[in-house]
Motif scaffolding. Sequence first.
Motif, mmCIF file in Angstrom:
data_model
loop_
_atom_site.group_PDB
_atom_site.id
_atom_site.type_symbol
_atom_site.label_atom_id
_atom_site.label_comp_id
_atom_site.label_asym_id
_atom_site.label_seq_id
_atom_site.Cartn_x
_atom_site.Cartn_y
_atom_site.Cartn_z
ATOM 1 N N GLU A 1 -47.118 -18.543 36.004
ATOM 2 C CA GLU A 1 -46.023 -17.910 35.269
ATOM 3 C C GLU A 1 -44.698 -18.054 36.009
ATOM 4 O O GLU A 1 -43.643 -18.227 35.381
ATOM 5 N N MET A 2 -44.739 -17.995 37.328
ATOM 6 C CA MET A 2 -43.511 -18.175 38.103
ATOM 7 C C MET A 2 -42.988 -19.603 37.967
ATOM 8 O O MET A 2 -41.768 -19.825 37.920
ATOM 9 N N ASP A 3 -43.906 -20.582 37.901
ATOM 10 C CA ASP A 3 -43.481 -21.970 37.685
ATOM 11 C C ASP A 3 -42.819 -22.131 36.318
ATOM 12 O O ASP A 3 -41.806 -22.836 36.176
ATOM 13 N N LYS A 4 -43.386 -21.478 35.298
ATOM 14 C CA LYS A 4 -42.775 -21.522 33.969
ATOM 15 C C LYS A 4 -41.390 -20.884 33.980
ATOM 16 O O LYS A 4 -40.452 -21.392 33.361
ATOM 17 N N LEU A 5 -41.276 -19.769 34.691
ATOM 18 C CA LEU A 5 -39.991 -19.079 34.777
ATOM 19 C C LEU A 5 -38.942 -19.971 35.431
ATOM 20 O O LEU A 5 -37.794 -20.057 34.970
ATOM 21 N N LYS A 6 -39.340 -20.655 36.491
ATOM 22 C CA LYS A 6 -38.427 -21.560 37.185
ATOM 23 C C LYS A 6 -38.014 -22.718 36.283
ATOM 24 O O LYS A 6 -36.844 -23.134 36.272
ATOM 25 N N GLY B 1 -31.611 -24.310 31.893
ATOM 26 C CA GLY B 1 -30.331 -23.724 31.501
ATOM 27 C C GLY B 1 -30.417 -22.345 30.892
ATOM 28 O O GLY B 1 -29.391 -21.775 30.510
ATOM 29 N N ASP B 2 -31.616 -21.782 30.782
ATOM 30 C CA ASP B 2 -31.748 -20.437 30.220
ATOM 31 C C ASP B 2 -31.215 -19.397 31.203
ATOM 32 O O ASP B 2 -31.287 -19.580 32.424
ATOM 33 N N THR B 3 -30.690 -18.317 30.661
ATOM 34 C CA THR B 3 -30.277 -17.204 31.507
ATOM 35 C C THR B 3 -31.521 -16.534 32.090
ATOM 36 O O THR B 3 -32.627 -16.681 31.542
ATOM 37 N N PRO B 4 -31.385 -15.811 33.198
ATOM 38 C CA PRO B 4 -32.558 -15.132 33.771
ATOM 39 C C PRO B 4 -33.255 -14.210 32.779
ATOM 40 O O PRO B 4 -34.488 -14.148 32.740
ATOM 41 N N GLU B 5 -32.471 -13.488 31.959
ATOM 42 C CA GLU B 5 -33.072 -12.573 30.982
ATOM 43 C C GLU B 5 -33.852 -13.335 29.913
ATOM 44 O O GLU B 5 -34.974 -12.964 29.550
ATOM 45 N N LYS B 6 -33.266 -14.429 29.414
ATOM 46 C CA LYS B 6 -33.927 -15.215 28.376
ATOM 47 C C LYS B 6 -35.176 -15.898 28.916
ATOM 48 O O LYS B 6 -36.218 -15.957 28.240
ATOM 49 N N ALA B 7 -35.097 -16.408 30.138
ATOM 50 C CA ALA B 7 -36.256 -17.062 30.745
ATOM 51 C C ALA B 7 -37.388 -16.063 30.967
ATOM 52 O O ALA B 7 -38.562 -16.368 30.720
ATOM 53 N N THR C 1 -37.989 -13.297 29.282
ATOM 54 C CA THR C 1 -38.572 -12.937 27.989
ATOM 55 C C THR C 1 -39.446 -14.056 27.445
ATOM 56 O O THR C 1 -40.499 -13.808 26.848
ATOM 57 N N ALA C 2 -39.032 -15.307 27.661
ATOM 58 C CA ALA C 2 -39.811 -16.440 27.161
ATOM 59 C C ALA C 2 -41.169 -16.538 27.836
ATOM 60 O O ALA C 2 -42.159 -16.938 27.217
ATOM 61 N N VAL C 3 -41.246 -16.153 29.102
ATOM 62 C CA VAL C 3 -42.505 -16.270 29.849
ATOM 63 C C VAL C 3 -43.382 -15.034 29.670
ATOM 64 O O VAL C 3 -44.588 -15.142 29.414
ATOM 65 N N PHE C 4 -42.789 -13.860 29.773
ATOM 66 C CA PHE C 4 -43.582 -12.629 29.787
ATOM 67 C C PHE C 4 -43.561 -11.869 28.461
ATOM 68 O O PHE C 4 -44.259 -10.870 28.320
ATOM 69 N N GLY C 5 -42.755 -12.328 27.514
ATOM 70 C CA GLY C 5 -42.702 -11.649 26.230
ATOM 71 C C GLY C 5 -41.686 -10.521 26.215
ATOM 72 O O GLY C 5 -41.094 -10.170 27.241
#
Length: 214
Positions: A85-90, A96-102, A104-108
């Motif tokens: 999940e951390m690799d997906k977040l990275k 180019g996603d913002t930290p908040e958007k990234a 939410t995309a990984v963890f819902g």
Amino acid sequence: MTGVREAWKGYKTRIKGKHFERYNNIEDMLKNRPLDIPEVQFQKLIAYWSIPSVKALSRLNSENRKKQQQQHRMGPISFARVRNEMDKLKSHQEAGDTPEKAFTAVFGKEQPGRVRCYGRTITKTSLQKDREIAKIKQQHAETISSMKTELHETKDRVQSLEDLVKLLLQQSSLGTNIDEALSLLRAKESTYDINSKQYSNGNDRPSSSTRDPK
């Protein structure tokens, strides 16, 4: 549910250590069994804990726990899943996603009644209250700072007026012309205004020698 699971595991560990592992025979175990566990049920526990494969597994788990430098607190979630999940977040952030958007995309999306990364007891309501309290404290600190600044300016103003009165009396006693005394007063007032502006802009407070030119 996580809290209930942890409490149940702790309860079983205490029962096993205090009423099973401490004794060498079944008679002593039953004699000193927990009062809140019926004898029939405790006999089944003794029989289960006495199985060689269960004892071997328990011994192995105990040895592995002693080797751990960092205790696993993720429950059923493995470290491998966390790394994935951390690799997906990275990857989302690098795209180019913002930290908040990234996140939410990984963890819902955030679930109602809870706030991620703040612990079990923190809710949106309590978090909002903490923010409001912090904001009030900041406003209070700013108000106190502003009042202190005004107080310093008032003290300087009073001191300047006292100096002006002393100067006027001094010049009058020396027989100075009234127009000359007024000119000195205006010069004194102009010097004070300049120093006050410098102080209000963040510069050092004017020294006594600046406030009282000779």
